[in-house]
Scaffold this motif. Sequence first.
Motif, PDB file in Angstrom:
ATOM      1  N   VAL A 245       6.926   7.266   2.634  1.00  0.00           N
ATOM      2  CA  VAL A 245       6.972   7.903   3.898  1.00  0.00           C
ATOM      3  C   VAL A 245       5.403   7.945   4.431  1.00  0.00           C
ATOM      4  CG1 VAL A 245       6.957  10.217   3.345  1.00  0.00           C
ATOM      5  CG2 VAL A 245       7.844   9.827   5.472  1.00  0.00           C
ATOM      6  N   VAL A 246       5.209   7.863   5.640  1.00  0.00           N
ATOM      7  CA  VAL A 246       3.972   7.889   6.105  1.00  0.00           C
ATOM      8  C   VAL A 246       3.999   9.257   6.814  1.00  0.00           C
ATOM      9  CG1 VAL A 246       1.906   7.094   7.597  1.00  0.00           C
ATOM     10  CG2 VAL A 246       3.319   5.440   6.416  1.00  0.00           C
ATOM     11  N   ALA A 247       3.510  10.387   6.256  1.00  0.00           N
ATOM     12  CA  ALA A 247       3.724  11.716   7.045  1.00  0.00           C
ATOM     13  C   ALA A 247       2.539  11.825   7.907  1.00  0.00           C
ATOM     14  CB  ALA A 247       3.556  12.764   5.828  1.00  0.00           C
ATOM     15  N   LYS A 248       3.094  12.662   9.062  1.00  0.00           N
ATOM     16  CA  LYS A 248       2.068  12.720   9.997  1.00  0.00           C
ATOM     17  C   LYS A 248       2.162  14.446  10.453  1.00  0.00           C
ATOM     18  CE  LYS A 248       0.116  11.537  14.598  1.00  0.00           C
ATOM     19  NZ  LYS A 248      -0.027  10.617  15.469  1.00  0.00           N
TER      20      LYS A 248
ATOM     21  N   ASP B 136      -0.126   1.685  14.371  1.00  0.00           N
ATOM     22  CA  ASP B 136      -0.901   2.099  13.014  1.00  0.00           C
ATOM     23  C   ASP B 136      -0.820   1.275  11.782  1.00  0.00           C
ATOM     24  OD1 ASP B 136      -2.013   3.856  10.869  1.00  0.00           O
ATOM     25  OD2 ASP B 136      -2.474   5.147  12.279  1.00  0.00           O
ATOM     26  N   PRO B 137      -1.901   0.700  11.318  1.00  0.00           N
ATOM     27  CA  PRO B 137      -1.760  -0.165  10.202  1.00  0.00           C
ATOM     28  C   PRO B 137      -1.180   0.339   8.973  1.00  0.00           C
ATOM     29  CG  PRO B 137      -4.200   0.533  10.393  1.00  0.00           C
ATOM     30  CD  PRO B 137      -3.278   0.900  11.542  1.00  0.00           C
ATOM     31  N   ARG B 138      -1.220   1.749   8.760  1.00  0.00           N
ATOM     32  CA  ARG B 138      -0.670   2.203   7.628  1.00  0.00           C
ATOM     33  C   ARG B 138       0.816   2.352   7.614  1.00  0.00           C
ATOM     34  NH1 ARG B 138      -4.820   7.365   8.408  1.00  0.00           N
ATOM     35  NH2 ARG B 138      -4.413   6.644  10.564  1.00  0.00           N
ATOM     36  N   LEU B 139       1.198   2.420   9.009  1.00  0.00           N
ATOM     37  CA  LEU B 139       2.898   2.181   8.916  1.00  0.00           C
ATOM     38  C   LEU B 139       3.442   0.589   8.358  1.00  0.00           C
ATOM     39  CD1 LEU B 139       3.456   3.683  12.703  1.00  0.00           C
ATOM     40  CD2 LEU B 139       3.924   4.833  10.224  1.00  0.00           C
ATOM     41  N   GLU B 140       2.647  -0.262   8.959  1.00  0.00           N
ATOM     42  CA  GLU B 140       3.105  -1.438   8.557  1.00  0.00           C
ATOM     43  C   GLU B 140       2.842  -1.800   7.095  1.00  0.00           C
ATOM     44  OE1 GLU B 140       1.482  -5.675  10.493  1.00  0.00           O
ATOM     45  OE2 GLU B 140       1.952  -4.075  11.956  1.00  0.00           O
ATOM     46  N   ARG B 141       1.773  -1.402   6.629  1.00  0.00           N
ATOM     47  CA  ARG B 141       1.373  -1.318   4.885  1.00  0.00           C
ATOM     48  C   ARG B 141       2.500  -0.823   4.142  1.00  0.00           C
ATOM     49  NH1 ARG B 141      -3.975  -0.248   4.625  1.00  0.00           N
ATOM     50  NH2 ARG B 141      -3.894   1.931   3.849  1.00  0.00           N
ATOM     51  N   ALA B 142       2.888   0.409   4.608  1.00  0.00           N
ATOM     52  CA  ALA B 142       4.014   1.019   3.702  1.00  0.00           C
ATOM     53  C   ALA B 142       5.353   0.433   4.352  1.00  0.00           C
ATOM     54  CB  ALA B 142       3.843   2.492   4.186  1.00  0.00           C
ATOM     55  N   GLY B 143       5.506  -0.414   5.307  1.00  0.00           N
ATOM     56  CA  GLY B 143       6.723  -1.116   5.498  1.00  0.00           C
ATOM     57  C   GLY B 143       7.760   0.171   6.055  1.00  0.00           C
ATOM     58  N   VAL B 144       7.358   1.125   6.905  1.00  0.00           N
ATOM     59  CA  VAL B 144       8.200   2.112   7.499  1.00  0.00           C
ATOM     60  C   VAL B 144       8.083   1.919   8.861  1.00  0.00           C
ATOM     61  CG1 VAL B 144       7.981   3.802   5.630  1.00  0.00           C
ATOM     62  CG2 VAL B 144       6.423   3.758   7.625  1.00  0.00           C
ATOM     63  N   SER B 145       9.358   2.406   9.615  1.00  0.00           N
ATOM     64  CA  SER B 145       9.458   1.982  11.021  1.00  0.00           C
ATOM     65  C   SER B 145       8.667   3.021  12.061  1.00  0.00           C
ATOM     66  CB  SER B 145      11.015   2.254  11.378  1.00  0.00           C
ATOM     67  OG  SER B 145      11.387   3.538  11.042  1.00  0.00           O
TER      68      SER B 145
END
Length: 95
Positions: free
Chosen positions: A32-35, A5-14
């Motif tokens: 955090v990218v919350a799901k 997911d590009p949101r993970l990369e943009r936020a820099g989280v694993s």
Amino acid sequence: MSKKDPRLERAGVSGFNKPKRTPKHPKKSHVVVAKEGDKIKTIRFGEQGAKTAGKPKAGESERMKKKRASFKARHRANIKKGKMSAAYWADREKW
């Protein structure tokens, strides 16, 4: 094989629901990218440089214990909202 997911990369989280420190961010200390189910949301949370943050330390002063309890009481309603709220993550990571 699914694409990351590009949101993970943009936020820099694993990964989803994996908070990370953001030392260079001017105001917020974590991201955090919350799901939750199908909902995905990038959340920045925590005051940069907050001195009270962290797990209770051995020999912690009464003042710090009260400060921690006040944070939890003040934000209780928002913490209950779960993974999609900044208060939930701040409580879990910082307080």
